[in-house]
Design a protein around this motif. Sequence first.
Motif, PDB file in Angstrom:
ATOM      1  N   LEU A  96       0.829  -1.205   0.000  1.00 14.60           N
ATOM      2  CA  LEU A  96       0.000   0.000   0.000  1.00 14.60           C
ATOM      3  C   LEU A  96       0.870   1.265   0.000  1.00 14.60           C
ATOM      4  CD1 LEU A  96      -2.843  -1.132   2.453  1.00 14.60           C
ATOM      5  CD2 LEU A  96      -2.927  -1.005  -0.058  1.00 14.60           C
ATOM      6  N   LEU A 139       1.885   1.794  -3.474  1.00 16.34           N
ATOM      7  CA  LEU A 139       0.774   2.363  -4.250  1.00 16.34           C
ATOM      8  C   LEU A 139       0.653   3.862  -3.987  1.00 16.34           C
ATOM      9  CD1 LEU A 139      -1.813   2.131  -6.038  1.00 16.34           C
ATOM     10  CD2 LEU A 139      -3.088   1.753  -3.919  1.00 16.34           C
ATOM     11  N   ALA A 179       3.655   5.788  -5.453  1.00 14.23           N
ATOM     12  CA  ALA A 179       3.624   5.741  -6.930  1.00 14.23           C
ATOM     13  C   ALA A 179       2.491   6.602  -7.470  1.00 14.23           C
ATOM     14  CB  ALA A 179       3.476   4.297  -7.415  1.00 14.23           C
ATOM     15  N   ALA A 180       1.318   6.540  -6.840  1.00 14.41           N
ATOM     16  CA  ALA A 180       0.190   7.352  -7.293  1.00 14.41           C
ATOM     17  C   ALA A 180       0.524   8.836  -7.174  1.00 14.41           C
ATOM     18  CB  ALA A 180      -1.060   7.020  -6.475  1.00 14.41           C
ATOM     19  N   GLY A 227       0.982  10.759 -10.452  1.00 14.65           N
ATOM     20  CA  GLY A 227      -0.029  11.807 -10.548  1.00 14.65           C
ATOM     21  C   GLY A 227       0.603  13.185 -10.742  1.00 14.65           C
ATOM     22  N   THR A 285      -6.078  17.409 -11.955  1.00 13.73           N
ATOM     23  CA  THR A 285      -7.027  16.277 -11.898  1.00 13.73           C
ATOM     24  C   THR A 285      -6.360  14.899 -11.821  1.00 13.73           C
ATOM     25  OG1 THR A 285      -8.622  17.622 -13.119  1.00 13.73           O
ATOM     26  CG2 THR A 285      -9.087  15.265 -12.974  1.00 13.73           C
ATOM     27  N   PRO A 286      -5.356  14.595 -12.644  1.00 10.40           N
ATOM     28  CA  PRO A 286      -4.764  13.255 -12.547  1.00 10.40           C
ATOM     29  C   PRO A 286      -4.183  12.976 -11.154  1.00 10.40           C
ATOM     30  CG  PRO A 286      -3.892  14.417 -14.462  1.00 10.40           C
ATOM     31  CD  PRO A 286      -4.737  15.390 -13.731  1.00 10.40           C
ATOM     32  N   ASP A 298      -7.224  12.499  -8.757  1.00  7.08           N
ATOM     33  CA  ASP A 298      -7.858  11.205  -9.033  1.00  7.08           C
ATOM     34  C   ASP A 298      -7.012  10.041  -8.507  1.00  7.08           C
ATOM     35  OD1 ASP A 298     -10.036  12.304 -10.265  1.00  7.08           O
ATOM     36  OD2 ASP A 298      -9.537  11.595 -12.285  1.00  7.08           O
ATOM     37  N   ALA A 299      -5.722  10.082  -8.807  1.00  2.87           N
ATOM     38  CA  ALA A 299      -4.865   8.953  -8.437  1.00  2.87           C
ATOM     39  C   ALA A 299      -4.769   8.825  -6.919  1.00  2.87           C
ATOM     40  CB  ALA A 299      -3.472   9.120  -9.058  1.00  2.87           C
ATOM     41  N   THR A 357      -6.925  10.054  -4.624  1.00  2.00           N
ATOM     42  CA  THR A 357      -8.241   9.710  -4.072  1.00  2.00           C
ATOM     43  C   THR A 357      -8.492   8.203  -4.207  1.00  2.00           C
ATOM     44  OG1 THR A 357      -9.105  11.888  -4.661  1.00  2.00           O
ATOM     45  CG2 THR A 357     -10.726  10.152  -4.257  1.00  2.00           C
ATOM     46  N   ALA A 358      -8.244   7.675  -5.410  1.00  2.00           N
ATOM     47  CA  ALA A 358      -8.504   6.252  -5.641  1.00  2.00           C
ATOM     48  C   ALA A 358      -7.546   5.373  -4.838  1.00  2.00           C
ATOM     49  CB  ALA A 358      -8.397   5.943  -7.136  1.00  2.00           C
ATOM     50  N   ALA A 359      -6.282   5.790  -4.714  1.00  6.09           N
ATOM     51  CA  ALA A 359      -5.317   5.002  -3.951  1.00  6.09           C
ATOM     52  C   ALA A 359      -5.728   4.947  -2.474  1.00  6.09           C
ATOM     53  CB  ALA A 359      -3.912   5.589  -4.095  1.00  6.09           C
ATOM     54  N   ASP A 378      -8.828   5.441  -1.369  1.00  3.55           N
ATOM     55  CA  ASP A 378     -10.041   4.605  -1.340  1.00  3.55           C
ATOM     56  C   ASP A 378      -9.648   3.133  -1.195  1.00  3.55           C
ATOM     57  OD1 ASP A 378     -11.680   6.799  -1.672  1.00  3.55           O
ATOM     58  OD2 ASP A 378     -12.134   6.416  -3.790  1.00  3.55           O
ATOM     59  N   HIS A 379      -8.606   2.753  -1.920  1.00  4.22           N
ATOM     60  CA  HIS A 379      -8.179   1.348  -1.848  1.00  4.22           C
ATOM     61  C   HIS A 379      -7.671   1.004  -0.443  1.00  4.22           C
ATOM     62  CE1 HIS A 379      -6.856  -2.544  -3.112  1.00  4.22           C
ATOM     63  NE2 HIS A 379      -5.607  -2.290  -2.767  1.00  4.22           N
TER      64      HIS A 379
END
Lengths: 205, 205
Positions: B157, B160, B163-164, B168, B179-180, B183-184, B186-188, B190-191
């Motif tokens: 994790l 992740l 790297a994000a 990003g 935005t990228p 997004d990256a 937020t999603a990372a 979230d995971h």
Amino acid sequence: MKFTAKGLAARARIVEHAAELIYTHGVHGTSNELLRKASGVSGSQLTHYFPDKENLVLAVIEWQTEKILTLHTGSSFAGFDTIDALRKWAAFYVSYERACQEGCTLGSLAAEIVKADLDVHDRLAADFDRWKDVLRAGLDRMRDSGRLRLDADPARLANLLLAAMQGGMLLAQIERDVTPLRDALTAAIDHVQSFEVAQAPPGPG
Amino acid sequence: MKFTAKGLAARARIVEHAAELIYTHGVHGTSNELLRKASGVSGSQLTHYFPDKENLVLAVIEWQTEKILTLHTGSSFAGFDTIDALRKWAAFYVSYERACQEGCTLGSLAAEIVKADLDVHDRLAADFDRWKDVLRAGLDRMRDSGRLRLDADPARLANLLLAAMQGGMLLAQIERDVTPLRDALTAAIDHVQSFEVAQAPPGPG
């Protein structure tokens, strides 16, 4: 500029050698002298086809982008519309022998020159957008076909996947170890998979 | 090398100006002339403290790493042992006004020179490891304290998340749009949150 068939072949040979030299040594480590030696063209030929470094770098960006898009839209990753296709995509980059040394062919070039005084920014932005579109279109199809839940956001997930790949490649180069790339892509795809609709959902009772 | 207090101050001033110039223009865009003008030191002083560019780049890497570690181990992100702390960390970088222009202070430097002929690789690898350790240690504590399930893998994790963030930042610079990165991250996160143990789990009946 119009070139003869022979001229086009000479130009293509220069671009191919420039792409390899830039991938190995970076833009700043690729001199005209190295390129003349590698491609076998004369200094005047080189100047004829590429009057300055900006022209050459633009041609290499285009060349690398076409290779990436050909790979991504070919049969290797099955249109990116299954989780399996995403796992294959990750496995391709994780097993790519030059990942830890030279990283992503396009991303490492972009990262080296994004602050440089070269007018290649719009080209890079457009090319990364085309790349991301391939991922996003696959995720769109997965959602439209009911494989992913409706709360999956294809644009966000495409940004996660491409950022994990680019950041993972950078960390792999720094650590000279592919683990960060493998971890980042595995976890990013796990996240996409968390939106998967179960194949046999439980009934209402 | 031993320096007097005055010498140390002069050296620190050079490093601070070099860090700013390199962050703005890149390593290759930072000449001795620019640095002399910005820092107000003479050419001979510059050579005295930094005999070559490698010494200077190493000092800037160290300077940026200390700033990052000071931020990360301070009170801003509460030891990285809650999901909220990770969200604050992401929000910090997403709202960082130079994210889209110059990216990460350390990552953009690393990406520019990772293929260059400078002997700074081990230093970069060690420094990114220290950074990643802060994230991993927080995730370890979240798991050990029962906030994250035991199947959460803190090392994966942390890879992740970093790297994000790095990928990003690169995409944000290329697209000149945050935005990228948003997004990256937020999603990372979230995971990571998908491993969270529910605060009030349902009873066995």
